[in-house]
Design a protein around this motif. Structure first.
Motif, PDB file in Angstrom:
ATOM      1  N   ILE A  48       0.868  -1.287   0.563  1.00  0.00           N
ATOM      2  CA  ILE A  48       0.064  -0.251   0.189  1.00  0.00           C
ATOM      3  C   ILE A  48       0.661   1.530  -0.028  1.00  0.00           C
ATOM      4  N   ALA A  49       1.823   1.444   1.215  1.00  0.00           N
ATOM      5  CA  ALA A  49       2.761   2.550   0.915  1.00  0.00           C
ATOM      6  C   ALA A  49       3.825   2.595  -0.435  1.00  0.00           C
ATOM      7  N   VAL A  50       3.846   1.655  -1.143  1.00  0.00           N
ATOM      8  CA  VAL A  50       4.462   1.587  -2.498  1.00  0.00           C
ATOM      9  C   VAL A  50       3.520   2.017  -3.501  1.00  0.00           C
ATOM     10  N   PHE A  51       2.041   1.265  -3.070  1.00  0.00           N
ATOM     11  CA  PHE A  51       1.170   2.449  -4.384  1.00  0.00           C
ATOM     12  C   PHE A  51       0.999   3.810  -3.953  1.00  0.00           C
ATOM     13  N   ALA A  52       0.556   4.117  -3.270  1.00  0.00           N
ATOM     14  CA  ALA A  52       0.609   5.561  -2.571  1.00  0.00           C
ATOM     15  C   ALA A  52       1.806   6.400  -3.419  1.00  0.00           C
ATOM     16  N   ASN A  72       3.625  10.115  -7.186  1.00  0.00           N
ATOM     17  CA  ASN A  72       4.946  10.728  -8.431  1.00  0.00           C
ATOM     18  C   ASN A  72       4.641  10.901 -10.038  1.00  0.00           C
ATOM     19  N   PHE A  73       3.512   9.856  -9.904  1.00  0.00           N
ATOM     20  CA  PHE A  73       3.121   9.853 -10.807  1.00  0.00           C
ATOM     21  C   PHE A  73       1.726  11.027 -11.277  1.00  0.00           C
ATOM     22  N   LEU A  74       1.408  11.857 -10.837  1.00  0.00           N
ATOM     23  CA  LEU A  74       0.315  12.707 -10.184  1.00  0.00           C
ATOM     24  C   LEU A  74       1.208  14.517 -10.941  1.00  0.00           C
ATOM     25  N   PHE A 114      12.421   8.993  -6.135  1.00  0.00           N
ATOM     26  CA  PHE A 114      11.924   7.750  -5.840  1.00  0.00           C
ATOM     27  C   PHE A 114      10.884   7.530  -6.763  1.00  0.00           C
ATOM     28  N   GLY A 115      11.079   7.353  -7.857  1.00  0.00           N
ATOM     29  CA  GLY A 115      10.934   6.171  -8.918  1.00  0.00           C
ATOM     30  C   GLY A 115      11.845   5.203  -9.036  1.00  0.00           C
ATOM     31  N   ASN A 116      12.640   4.987  -8.596  1.00  0.00           N
ATOM     32  CA  ASN A 116      13.842   4.128  -8.096  1.00  0.00           C
ATOM     33  C   ASN A 116      13.404   3.506  -6.713  1.00  0.00           C
ATOM     34  N   LEU A 117      13.185   3.737  -6.147  1.00  0.00           N
ATOM     35  CA  LEU A 117      12.696   3.581  -5.196  1.00  0.00           C
ATOM     36  C   LEU A 117      11.451   2.430  -4.818  1.00  0.00           C
ATOM     37  N   ILE A 118      10.498   3.067  -5.620  1.00  0.00           N
ATOM     38  CA  ILE A 118       8.960   2.543  -6.139  1.00  0.00           C
ATOM     39  C   ILE A 118       9.995   1.202  -6.778  1.00  0.00           C
ATOM     40  N   TYR A 119      10.144   1.384  -7.475  1.00  0.00           N
ATOM     41  CA  TYR A 119      10.316  -0.129  -8.044  1.00  0.00           C
ATOM     42  C   TYR A 119      11.408  -1.034  -7.270  1.00  0.00           C
ATOM     43  N   TYR A 120      12.002  -0.741  -6.380  1.00  0.00           N
ATOM     44  CA  TYR A 120      13.037  -1.537  -5.706  1.00  0.00           C
ATOM     45  C   TYR A 120      11.621  -1.998  -4.589  1.00  0.00           C
TER      46      TYR A 120
END
Length: 97
Positions: A27-31, A36-38, A64-70
Motif C-alpha cells: 500500500i505504501a509503495v502504491f501510494a 510520483n505519477f501525479l 523516488f521512481g527508483n525507490l518505488i521500483y525497488y
C-alpha cells in the motif's frame, strides 16, 4: 481484485486481510507511485511548472521512481515469504471480513 477472492474462500480456509508487512509495504509503495505519477504528470507531462522548477524536481522524481521500483520488489518478496508460511499470521481466522 485478487486479494478478496483468495482470502475469503471458505473451502480454502479464511485468511486475514491487511495483517502482514507485505500488505502495508504494498500500500505504501502504491501510494508513492500514484504521488510520483501525479507530480510527474503535472510537472513534466502537462508542463504546468516553470522549467527551472522542473530541473530541480527531476533528480527527486528519478530517485523516488527508483525507490518505488525497488519497493515493489520488496513487496513481492515479502508476499512470497508470507505465502510460503515463513512469515505467517499469528492468529486463526474463522469467517470472512
Amino acid at each position: 481484485c485478487a486479494v478478496s477472492p483468495s482470502h475469503n474462500v471458505e473451502s480454502q480456509g479464511y485468511k486475514a486481510n491487511m495483517y502482514s508487512l507485505h500488505s502495508w509495504v504494498g500500500i505504501a509503495v502504491f501510494a508513492a507511485m500514484i504521488g510520483n505519477f501525479l507530480i510527474g504528470s503535472v510537472a513534466f507531462g502537462f508542463q504546468l511548472v516553470e522549467p527551472e522548477t522542473r530541473g530541480k524536481l527531476m533528480p527527486f522524481h528519478k530517485l523516488f521512481g527508483n525507490l518505488i521500483y525497488y519497493g515493489w520488489g520488496v513487496a513481492m518478496i515479502l508476499g512470497l515469504l508470507s505465502r510460503s508460511w515463513i512469515l505467517s499470521c499469528g492468529y486463526s481466522v474463522t469467517e470472512a471480513d
